[in-house]
Motif scaffolding. Structure first.
Motif, PDB file in Angstrom:
ATOM      1  N   LEU A   7       0.604  -1.242  -0.168  1.00 19.56           N
ATOM      2  CA  LEU A   7      -0.138  -0.213  -0.008  1.00 19.56           C
ATOM      3  C   LEU A   7       0.737   1.394   0.083  1.00 19.56           C
ATOM      4  O   LEU A   7       0.542   2.420  -0.636  1.00 19.56           O
ATOM      5  N   GLU A   8       1.942   1.247   0.879  1.00 16.54           N
ATOM      6  CA  GLU A   8       2.891   2.473   0.804  1.00 16.54           C
ATOM      7  C   GLU A   8       3.285   2.555  -0.654  1.00 16.54           C
ATOM      8  O   GLU A   8       3.365   3.974  -0.886  1.00 16.54           O
ATOM      9  N   ARG A   9       3.814   1.561  -1.410  1.00  8.89           N
ATOM     10  CA  ARG A   9       4.194   1.849  -2.714  1.00  8.89           C
ATOM     11  C   ARG A   9       3.142   2.272  -3.646  1.00  8.89           C
ATOM     12  O   ARG A   9       3.314   3.185  -4.399  1.00  8.89           O
ATOM     13  N   LEU A  10       1.988   1.617  -3.499  1.00  9.52           N
ATOM     14  CA  LEU A  10       0.781   2.101  -4.351  1.00  9.52           C
ATOM     15  C   LEU A  10       0.464   3.587  -4.074  1.00  9.52           C
ATOM     16  O   LEU A  10       0.122   4.308  -5.207  1.00  9.52           O
ATOM     17  N   GLU A  11       0.510   3.957  -2.847  1.00  5.01           N
ATOM     18  CA  GLU A  11       0.019   5.314  -2.394  1.00  5.01           C
ATOM     19  C   GLU A  11       1.045   6.525  -2.781  1.00  5.01           C
ATOM     20  O   GLU A  11       0.701   7.566  -3.000  1.00  5.01           O
ATOM     21  N   ARG A  12       2.303   5.859  -2.941  1.00  8.20           N
ATOM     22  CA  ARG A  12       3.454   7.108  -3.045  1.00  8.20           C
ATOM     23  C   ARG A  12       3.371   7.439  -4.283  1.00  8.20           C
ATOM     24  O   ARG A  12       3.086   6.929  -5.399  1.00  8.20           O
ATOM     25  N   ASP A  13       3.410   8.872  -4.333  1.00  6.01           N
ATOM     26  CA  ASP A  13       3.146   9.742  -5.804  1.00  6.01           C
ATOM     27  C   ASP A  13       1.968   9.343  -6.427  1.00  6.01           C
ATOM     28  O   ASP A  13       1.790   9.600  -7.626  1.00  6.01           O
ATOM     29  N   MET A  14       1.069   9.137  -5.760  1.00  8.59           N
ATOM     30  CA  MET A  14      -0.490   8.917  -6.351  1.00  8.59           C
ATOM     31  C   MET A  14      -1.165  10.176  -6.920  1.00  8.59           C
ATOM     32  O   MET A  14      -1.087  11.214  -6.167  1.00  8.59           O
ATOM     33  N   ASP A  15      -1.150  10.178  -8.047  1.00  8.51           N
ATOM     34  CA  ASP A  15      -1.910  11.404  -8.717  1.00  8.51           C
ATOM     35  C   ASP A  15      -3.496  11.174  -8.925  1.00  8.51           C
ATOM     36  O   ASP A  15      -3.793  10.287  -9.456  1.00  8.51           O
ATOM     37  N   LEU A  16      -4.176  11.929  -8.453  1.00  9.52           N
ATOM     38  CA  LEU A  16      -5.762  11.893  -8.443  1.00  9.52           C
ATOM     39  C   LEU A  16      -6.170  11.885  -9.850  1.00  9.52           C
ATOM     40  O   LEU A  16      -7.323  11.167 -10.150  1.00  9.52           O
ATOM     41  N   ALA A  17      -5.529  12.590 -10.820  1.00  9.78           N
ATOM     42  CA  ALA A  17      -6.065  12.364 -12.165  1.00  9.78           C
ATOM     43  C   ALA A  17      -5.546  10.976 -12.945  1.00  9.78           C
ATOM     44  O   ALA A  17      -6.129  10.821 -13.920  1.00  9.78           O
ATOM     45  N   LEU A  18      -4.466  10.337 -12.228  1.00 10.14           N
ATOM     46  CA  LEU A  18      -4.151   9.279 -12.918  1.00 10.14           C
ATOM     47  C   LEU A  18      -4.898   8.041 -12.329  1.00 10.14           C
ATOM     48  O   LEU A  18      -5.231   7.688 -11.196  1.00 10.14           O
ATOM     49  N   ARG A  28      -6.388   4.461 -10.859  1.00  8.91           N
ATOM     50  CA  ARG A  28      -5.332   3.677 -10.119  1.00  8.91           C
ATOM     51  C   ARG A  28      -4.914   2.262 -10.677  1.00  8.91           C
ATOM     52  O   ARG A  28      -3.888   1.865 -10.460  1.00  8.91           O
ATOM     53  N   LEU A  29      -5.757   1.876 -11.684  1.00  6.66           N
ATOM     54  CA  LEU A  29      -5.189   0.608 -12.512  1.00  6.66           C
ATOM     55  C   LEU A  29      -3.764   1.070 -13.198  1.00  6.66           C
ATOM     56  O   LEU A  29      -3.049   0.089 -13.159  1.00  6.66           O
ATOM     57  N   TYR A  30      -3.480   2.178 -13.634  1.00 10.84           N
ATOM     58  CA  TYR A  30      -2.319   2.429 -14.241  1.00 10.84           C
ATOM     59  C   TYR A  30      -1.157   2.597 -13.189  1.00 10.84           C
ATOM     60  O   TYR A  30       0.008   2.216 -13.436  1.00 10.84           O
ATOM     61  N   LYS A  31      -1.544   2.985 -12.000  1.00  7.87           N
ATOM     62  CA  LYS A  31      -0.611   2.881 -11.101  1.00  7.87           C
ATOM     63  C   LYS A  31      -0.164   1.642 -10.477  1.00  7.87           C
ATOM     64  O   LYS A  31       0.764   1.242 -10.389  1.00  7.87           O
ATOM     65  N   VAL A  32      -1.039   0.829 -10.662  1.00 12.73           N
ATOM     66  CA  VAL A  32      -0.658  -0.758 -10.420  1.00 12.73           C
ATOM     67  C   VAL A  32       0.030  -1.260 -11.203  1.00 12.73           C
ATOM     68  O   VAL A  32       1.104  -2.044 -11.052  1.00 12.73           O
ATOM     69  N   ALA A  33      -0.124  -0.843 -12.750  1.00 15.46           N
ATOM     70  CA  ALA A  33       0.510  -1.586 -13.639  1.00 15.46           C
ATOM     71  C   ALA A  33       1.737  -0.915 -13.792  1.00 15.46           C
ATOM     72  O   ALA A  33       2.853  -1.570 -14.044  1.00 15.46           O
TER      73      ALA A  33
END
Length: 168
Positions: A131-142, A144-149
């Motif tokens: 979760l820390e890695r997924l939440e790091r630098d999270m862009d609300l416009a991006l 979440r699927l792209y973040k996981v990818a």
């Protein structure tokens, strides 16, 4: 060794409440958010996040928790309210993890309760770091699927880079 079935009897899958609460932002199927898209919540079910947390811990060589302290989020098993469809590839990977941890000759390898306990302990160890890695630098416009990818692509690239000089 006999083929293990994880849905023939009931097994409790656990995550700590604080982790579960944070993870639910990434999970699609929930009582309150049934119409979320994969872009908004890339994990279809909490069990998918749980399994990814196990993989995250193993990949990063994080030892399992000494004891699972999490709370029940779902049962695997034969009952109507249980998850009755546990894909064989997941079961196979958990058994491989048990062989790696307990040893090939250990009777614990064929004990589904011990294997699920080990999986719960690995999930607990890996979930907060995932979760820390997924939440790091999270862009609300991006989405979440792209973040996981992106995170999983980085993980594969790291693994490939580490082994690029090995010969077989």
């Amino acid at each position: 060794m006999a083929i293990l079935t994880f849905t023939g009897s009931q097994h409790r899958l656990l995550l700590p409440d604080d982790i579960k609460e944070r993870a639910m932002a990434w999970v699609r199927h929930q009582a309150t958010n049934r119409h979320r898209t994969a872009d908004q919540a890339p994990f279809r079910r909490l069990i998918d996040f749980w399994f990814t947390a196990i993989i995250w811990a193993v990949r990063h060589e994080i030892q399992p928790a000494d004891q699972a302290t999490g709370k029940l989020f779902v049962n695997l098993g034969p009952n109507t309210n249980d998850v009755r469809s546990f894909e064989s590839w997941r079961a196979d990977l958990l058994v491989i993890l048990a062989v790696h941890t307990f040893g090939a000759d250990s009777p614990d390898v064929s004990n589904t309760r011990k294997v699920i306990d080990l999986a719960n302990r690995y999930a607990e160890a890996g979930a907060s770091l995932l979760l820390e890695r997924l939440e790091r630098d999270m862009d609300l416009a991006l989405p979440r699927l792209y973040k996981v990818a992106d995170v999983l692509t980085e993980l594969v690239a790291e693994g490939t880079e580490k082994r690029s000089d090995q010969t077989f």
